[in-house]
Design a protein around this motif. Structure first.
Motif, PDB file in Angstrom:
ATOM      1  N   ARG A  54     -47.746  33.921  23.631  1.00  0.00           N
ATOM      2  CA  ARG A  54     -48.301  32.994  22.644  1.00  0.00           C
ATOM      3  C   ARG A  54     -47.581  33.101  21.314  1.00  0.00           C
ATOM      4  O   ARG A  54     -47.334  32.100  20.635  1.00  0.00           O
ATOM      5  CB  ARG A  54     -49.788  33.273  22.457  1.00  0.00           C
ATOM      6  CG  ARG A  54     -50.457  32.403  21.406  1.00  0.00           C
ATOM      7  CD  ARG A  54     -51.959  32.539  21.437  1.00  0.00           C
ATOM      8  NE  ARG A  54     -52.592  31.611  20.527  1.00  0.00           N
ATOM      9  CZ  ARG A  54     -53.852  31.250  20.602  1.00  0.00           C
ATOM     10  NH1 ARG A  54     -54.622  31.724  21.567  1.00  0.00           N
ATOM     11  NH2 ARG A  54     -54.373  30.403  19.730  1.00  0.00           N
ATOM     12  N   TYR A  55     -47.228  34.334  20.906  1.00  0.00           N
ATOM     13  CA  TYR A  55     -46.600  34.538  19.608  1.00  0.00           C
ATOM     14  C   TYR A  55     -45.120  34.922  19.725  1.00  0.00           C
ATOM     15  O   TYR A  55     -44.508  35.326  18.734  1.00  0.00           O
ATOM     16  CB  TYR A  55     -47.359  35.617  18.830  1.00  0.00           C
ATOM     17  CG  TYR A  55     -48.732  35.153  18.405  1.00  0.00           C
ATOM     18  CD1 TYR A  55     -48.901  34.326  17.295  1.00  0.00           C
ATOM     19  CD2 TYR A  55     -49.862  35.521  19.131  1.00  0.00           C
ATOM     20  CE1 TYR A  55     -50.161  33.900  16.907  1.00  0.00           C
ATOM     21  CE2 TYR A  55     -51.132  35.092  18.743  1.00  0.00           C
ATOM     22  CZ  TYR A  55     -51.272  34.277  17.636  1.00  0.00           C
ATOM     23  OH  TYR A  55     -52.519  33.852  17.260  1.00  0.00           O
ATOM     24  N   ASP A  56     -44.580  34.791  20.930  1.00  0.00           N
ATOM     25  CA  ASP A  56     -43.164  35.083  21.177  1.00  0.00           C
ATOM     26  C   ASP A  56     -42.785  36.489  20.706  1.00  0.00           C
ATOM     27  O   ASP A  56     -41.815  36.684  19.954  1.00  0.00           O
ATOM     28  CB  ASP A  56     -42.278  34.030  20.495  1.00  0.00           C
ATOM     29  CG  ASP A  56     -40.828  34.107  20.983  1.00  0.00           C
ATOM     30  OD1 ASP A  56     -40.607  34.568  22.126  1.00  0.00           O
ATOM     31  OD2 ASP A  56     -39.925  33.708  20.214  1.00  0.00           O
ATOM     32  N   ARG A  74     -48.356  38.142  23.999  1.00  0.00           N
ATOM     33  CA  ARG A  74     -46.939  38.179  23.613  1.00  0.00           C
ATOM     34  C   ARG A  74     -46.282  36.818  23.768  1.00  0.00           C
ATOM     35  O   ARG A  74     -45.490  36.393  22.926  1.00  0.00           O
ATOM     36  CB  ARG A  74     -46.190  39.210  24.463  1.00  0.00           C
ATOM     37  CG  ARG A  74     -46.594  40.645  24.195  1.00  0.00           C
ATOM     38  CD  ARG A  74     -45.620  41.568  24.866  1.00  0.00           C
ATOM     39  NE  ARG A  74     -46.143  42.893  25.047  1.00  0.00           N
ATOM     40  CZ  ARG A  74     -45.451  43.878  25.594  1.00  0.00           C
ATOM     41  NH1 ARG A  74     -44.241  43.654  26.027  1.00  0.00           N
ATOM     42  NH2 ARG A  74     -45.988  45.077  25.714  1.00  0.00           N
ATOM     43  N   HIS A 134     -44.003  41.185  12.816  1.00  0.00           N
ATOM     44  CA  HIS A 134     -44.626  39.888  13.047  1.00  0.00           C
ATOM     45  C   HIS A 134     -45.933  39.838  12.259  1.00  0.00           C
ATOM     46  O   HIS A 134     -46.861  40.596  12.542  1.00  0.00           O
ATOM     47  CB  HIS A 134     -44.917  39.689  14.539  1.00  0.00           C
ATOM     48  CG  HIS A 134     -43.714  39.830  15.416  1.00  0.00           C
ATOM     49  ND1 HIS A 134     -42.934  38.764  15.799  1.00  0.00           N
ATOM     50  CD2 HIS A 134     -43.142  40.938  15.980  1.00  0.00           C
ATOM     51  CE1 HIS A 134     -41.953  39.190  16.574  1.00  0.00           C
ATOM     52  NE2 HIS A 134     -42.056  40.492  16.692  1.00  0.00           N
ATOM     53  N   VAL A 150     -46.923  44.521  14.739  1.00  0.00           N
ATOM     54  CA  VAL A 150     -47.645  43.250  14.622  1.00  0.00           C
ATOM     55  C   VAL A 150     -48.759  43.440  13.603  1.00  0.00           C
ATOM     56  O   VAL A 150     -49.522  44.419  13.679  1.00  0.00           O
ATOM     57  CB  VAL A 150     -48.210  42.800  15.985  1.00  0.00           C
ATOM     58  CG1 VAL A 150     -49.121  41.590  15.815  1.00  0.00           C
ATOM     59  CG2 VAL A 150     -47.072  42.481  16.950  1.00  0.00           C
ATOM     60  N   VAL A 157     -56.665  35.737  12.636  1.00  0.00           N
ATOM     61  CA  VAL A 157     -56.841  35.234  14.000  1.00  0.00           C
ATOM     62  C   VAL A 157     -58.306  35.400  14.390  1.00  0.00           C
ATOM     63  O   VAL A 157     -59.039  36.191  13.797  1.00  0.00           O
ATOM     64  CB  VAL A 157     -55.939  35.979  15.014  1.00  0.00           C
ATOM     65  CG1 VAL A 157     -54.477  35.842  14.643  1.00  0.00           C
ATOM     66  CG2 VAL A 157     -56.332  37.455  15.123  1.00  0.00           C
ATOM     67  N   LEU A 191     -49.075  37.621  11.581  1.00  0.00           N
ATOM     68  CA  LEU A 191     -49.740  36.505  12.240  1.00  0.00           C
ATOM     69  C   LEU A 191     -50.845  35.878  11.407  1.00  0.00           C
ATOM     70  O   LEU A 191     -51.399  34.848  11.809  1.00  0.00           O
ATOM     71  CB  LEU A 191     -50.320  36.970  13.588  1.00  0.00           C
ATOM     72  CG  LEU A 191     -49.358  37.698  14.532  1.00  0.00           C
ATOM     73  CD1 LEU A 191     -50.045  37.968  15.864  1.00  0.00           C
ATOM     74  CD2 LEU A 191     -48.074  36.912  14.739  1.00  0.00           C
TER      75      LEU A 191
END
Length: 378
Positions: free
Chosen positions: A198-200, A196, A261, A235, A266, A263
């Motif tokens: 790391r990706y705010d 959390r 979110h 997410v 990854v 991302l």
């Protein structure tokens, strides 16, 4: 053994089936076999047509694609490679690329294995043209592959049932599902807030893993989030499959842009950390064509996490409602929202669903050991 694996895409293309082929190829090498992958140049423009990746020999051949990846026709055939192989293994009979090469190998007198995946899955495709023409095309490809396949494999019980009932296959059909890397079982669970931070991501969240494509249903999660009063987030991990802009616009239109979110792609360690940090993993695919059973379900279960999944493909054969996961009807974001709230409020239920699912998951090493045994019996 000299083994040739065939699929129209391979690394650096990232997708569910591409990951399956790569995992099987690299683990076959570790067992001492000589492994070659025949694939197309699509998605690998600029890379060498002949390449070795992790000791796997990659052969990229010219092909012509007619809009859909499955409608890809090989323009060159690696005849000498096929002639010298002990076994040729194609992944998906729905791919024209795979079927042409599999049939060529059979005509050369070679032993051929085939995965039969998403059999007759075009029948519920939302596009009426794809649904009608695709059903005819899929049936022809399935019949052709049944004719040349010495070893018939499926990843799930749905496809085996259809082959038995509709296509009246009397041969043995072997169910060999996806596996997960061993570290999904061995890495300590990440109970910190590292992911959390790391990706705010401030809120508790539900996780989607896969391509951001309409048929994968990411917008169903966004609509479900709008129905939930609790302050939670969604997410989304995975590459854009052409639907990211629409998802972002939908979230904005619904006034919940701060709750989603995206991302992108990854690495495995970050994905595992995301699964550990999530409330549950959601697979909201809309039709049988879009999903056999997503690898994300196996990955979530391997980490002891619950799954919420739509009733498509092989999912209802694997996910048993209330026992190892929760099921909802495709498109039904209201039902999905209810399940999300249920897990949010009942941690014991979430834990039990995840642990029950964990018992069903095998590692890739175990899966490949099964495949090798099957190769040796034909």
């Amino acid at each position: 053994m000299k083994i040739v694996l065939v699929h129209h895409y391979y690394y650096p293309v990232i997708g569910g089936l591409e990951i399956v082929v790569q995992n099987i190829a690299e683990r076959l090498v570790k067992l001492g076999h000589e492994v070659h992958v025949v694939t197309s140049t699509y998605g690998a423009e600029g890379r060498s047509k002949e390449e070795i990746i992790n000791n796997v020999y990659i052969h990229r051949i010219k092909a012509r694609r007619i809009h859909f990846p499955d409608l890809m026709l090989p323009r060159d055939l690696p005849m000498e490679l096929l002639k010298s192989a002990d076994i040729i293994h194609i992944f998906s009979q729905n791919s024209l690329f795979n079927v042409v090469i599999g049939n060529t190998a059979k005509n050369l007198g070679r032993t051929v294995a085939s995965y039969f995946l998403a059999v007759d899955s075009f029948s519920d495709h939302p596009n009426i043209i794809v649904r009608s023409l695709g059903s005819f095309y899929g049936k022809l490809c399935t019949l052709k592959a049944l004719h040349f396949a010495d070893l018939k494999l499926v990843m799930g019980f749905r496809d085996m049932y259809i082959l038995r009932k509709k296509y009246r296959v009397k041969d043995i059909i072997h169910v060999v599902p996806d596996g997960v890397p061993e570290k999904y079982f061995t890495l300590p669970r990440n109970t910190s807030n590292e992911f959390r931070k790391r990706y705010d991501i401030q809120k508790d969240f539900f996780l989607f893993i896969g391509r951001i494509h309409k048929l994968k249903g990411p917008h169903i999660i966004i609509k479900a989030l709008r129905k939930i009063q609790e302050d939670i987030a969604g997410v989304f991990i995975g590459p854009d499959g052409g639907y990211l802009k629409e998802c972002l616009k939908l979230a904005s239109d619904l006034g919940i842009k701060n709750k989603v979110h995206f991302l992108g792609y990854v690495d495995e360690n970050i994905k595992i950390s995301a699964i550990d940090s999530a409330i549950a993993v959601i697979s909201p695919s809309l039709c049988n064509y879009a999903e056999i059973i997503p690898i994300s379900i196996w990955e979530a279960w391997a980490r002891g996490k619950p799954v919420i999944a739509s009733k498509v493909g092989d999912i209802p054969y694997r996910v048993k409602h209330g026992l190892n996961g929760l099921l909802f009807d495709p498109h039904n974001y209201n039902e999905l929202a209810e399940h999300m709230v249920m897990l949010l409020k009942d941690q014991n239920l979430a834990n039990n669903l995840g642990e029950n699912g964990r018992k069903q998951v095998l590692t890739w090493e175990e899966i490949v050991a099964k495949i090798i045994k099957l190769y040796k019996i034909i």
